[in-house]
Design an enzyme around this catalytic site. Structure first.
Site, PDB file in Angstrom:
ATOM      1  N   GLU A  16      58.552  -4.387  50.880  1.00 28.59           N
ATOM      2  CA  GLU A  16      58.833  -5.824  50.935  1.00 28.59           C
ATOM      3  C   GLU A  16      57.553  -6.615  51.211  1.00 28.59           C
ATOM      4  OE1 GLU A  16      61.582  -6.952  49.925  1.00 28.59           O
ATOM      5  OE2 GLU A  16      62.556  -4.999  49.836  1.00 28.59           O
TER       6      GLU A  16
ATOM      7  N   HIS B 260      55.523  -7.102  48.022  1.00 30.04           N
ATOM      8  CA  HIS B 260      55.991  -8.199  47.165  1.00 30.04           C
ATOM      9  C   HIS B 260      55.302  -9.513  47.559  1.00 30.04           C
ATOM     10  CE1 HIS B 260      58.977  -6.507  44.552  1.00 30.04           C
ATOM     11  NE2 HIS B 260      59.721  -6.030  45.523  1.00 30.04           N
TER      12      HIS B 260
ATOM     13  N   GLU C 268      58.874  -4.385  40.780  1.00 30.51           N
ATOM     14  CA  GLU C 268      59.372  -3.413  41.762  1.00 30.51           C
ATOM     15  C   GLU C 268      58.494  -2.164  41.783  1.00 30.51           C
ATOM     16  OE1 GLU C 268      61.710  -3.822  44.003  1.00 30.51           O
ATOM     17  OE2 GLU C 268      62.151  -5.838  43.290  1.00 30.51           O
TER      18      GLU C 268
END
Length: 347
Positions: free
Chosen positions: A180, A183, A244
């Protein structure tokens, strides 16, 4: 307002196209002939204008190409950081309002555990590009029905207890959190908004053409549906999966520098793959998913583990326990799954 207006413009483009088509069909034959004559007379000028507009579009796209931090991948960016901050702030308010009643208190052991892992990741990556540009904070949402975690461009990470239920240990928690963080650090929010904005404007032009040129509303409606399906399958979903995959690779580096056991990345996704196979619910085919297949994801991460272990060693991390190998544990789990599926006749 810009985002909402672009969505509205798509509807307006379709309606305007339909009105122009019906207006043209109702014209007398001689008046239609006048339009065709004008087109033939000025055909070269019209084509030159279209070619010029297309060239401007290409120049605009090329002039907004920049490199992704860390990976160096080329990408298209039109949204400014100031715009992103405003939108991300609004998005944060929306999520806080939505989940405020279910946020776990700071003293809850699960919150303490997640924040401890986040602090370890930040401490081990102080030299990581742009890591100090974010206001890192974890908010744990008490909802066991949602197996998800997501990060906002601000650095706020929403972690659902349903996601915690899928983890075997804190090492895997570090792997998920580092993904996370990746990202946010790679600016995927900025890239995603720019990509969506660009495709929205192209779609407005395409919809106007579809509803103007095709002979009936029914055919135009079916063609619009097919166009949206093609855009989603060929452009939107592969783009999402690409981000991703990139976050997986960079997240593994972040976890390695913070001395997490990077071998658990493979174990985690094999576990998710096994649980998915064991459930009676049929998984979404990867071609129609925003995320890569769990099994493919595990194998891709496995190919990166050796280099991540070397990076971990360079960061003076404690040696990994070779007697407890998560990769062997995961492989045993996978073999057992295949045996069970074979007994059930599902292989």
């Amino acid at each position: 307002m810009a985002i909402v207006s672009r969505k509205a413009f798509r509807l307006v483009a379709a309606l305007a196209g339909g009105l122009i088509r019906r207006w043209y069909k109702e014209l007398p034959q001689d008046e239609r002939g006048l339009f065709l004559a004008l087109y033939r007379k000025h055909k070269n000028i019209i084509l030159a204008v279209v070619a010029s507009l297309f060239s401007l579009l290409v120049v605009f796209y090329a002039s907004h190409i920049e490199r992704t931090p860390v990976t160096g991948r080329l990408r298209f960016i039109t949204v400014t950081h100031a715009q992103l901050e405003k939108i991300a702030g609004f998005e944060l308010e929306q999520h806080l309002a939505l989940h405020s009643r279910h946020l776990l208190p700071d003293r809850d052991r699960r919150v303490v555990m997640v924040r401890r892992a986040l602090a370890k990741l930040i401490s081990g990556n102080k030299d990581f590009p742009h890591i100090n540009d974010h206001e890192w904070k974890v908010l744990v949402v008490d909802d066991h029905t949602v197996s998800n975690a997501f990060v906002l461009p601000t650095g706020h990470i929403f972690f659902f207890t349903g996601m915690l239920d899928t983890l075997e240990n804190e090492e895997q928690l570090g792997i998920v959190l580092s993904h996370e963080m990746a990202h946010a650090l790679l600016g995927h929010g900025l890239e995603n908004m720019s990509y969506t904005k660009f495709l929205d404007w192209i779609q407005i032009v395409v919809l106007a053409a579809i509803w103007t040129i095709l002979p009936s509303d029914g055919i135009a409606f079916v063609t619009t549906w097919f166009y949206n399906l093609c855009q989603q399958t060929v452009l939107d979903l592969p783009f999402s999966r690409k981000l991703e995959i990139e976050a997986d690779a960079v997240g593994l580096q972040i976890a390695a520098k913070a001395c997490f056991d990077v071998r658990e990345s493979y174990a985690y996704w094999i576990g998710m793959h096994v649980n998915e196979k064991a459930s009676e619910q049929k998984p979404t085919p990867s071609i129609f998913s925003t995320h890569p297949d769990h099994g493919d994801r595990a194998e891709r991460l496995k190919s990166l583990i050796d280099s991540a272990v070397e990076l971990r060693t360079l960061c003076n991390c404690p040696p990994l326990d070779l007697r407890k190998d998560p990769i062997k544990r995961a492989d045993s789990m996978k073999i057992h799954m295949h045996q069970q599926l074979a007994l059930q006749g599902k292989v």
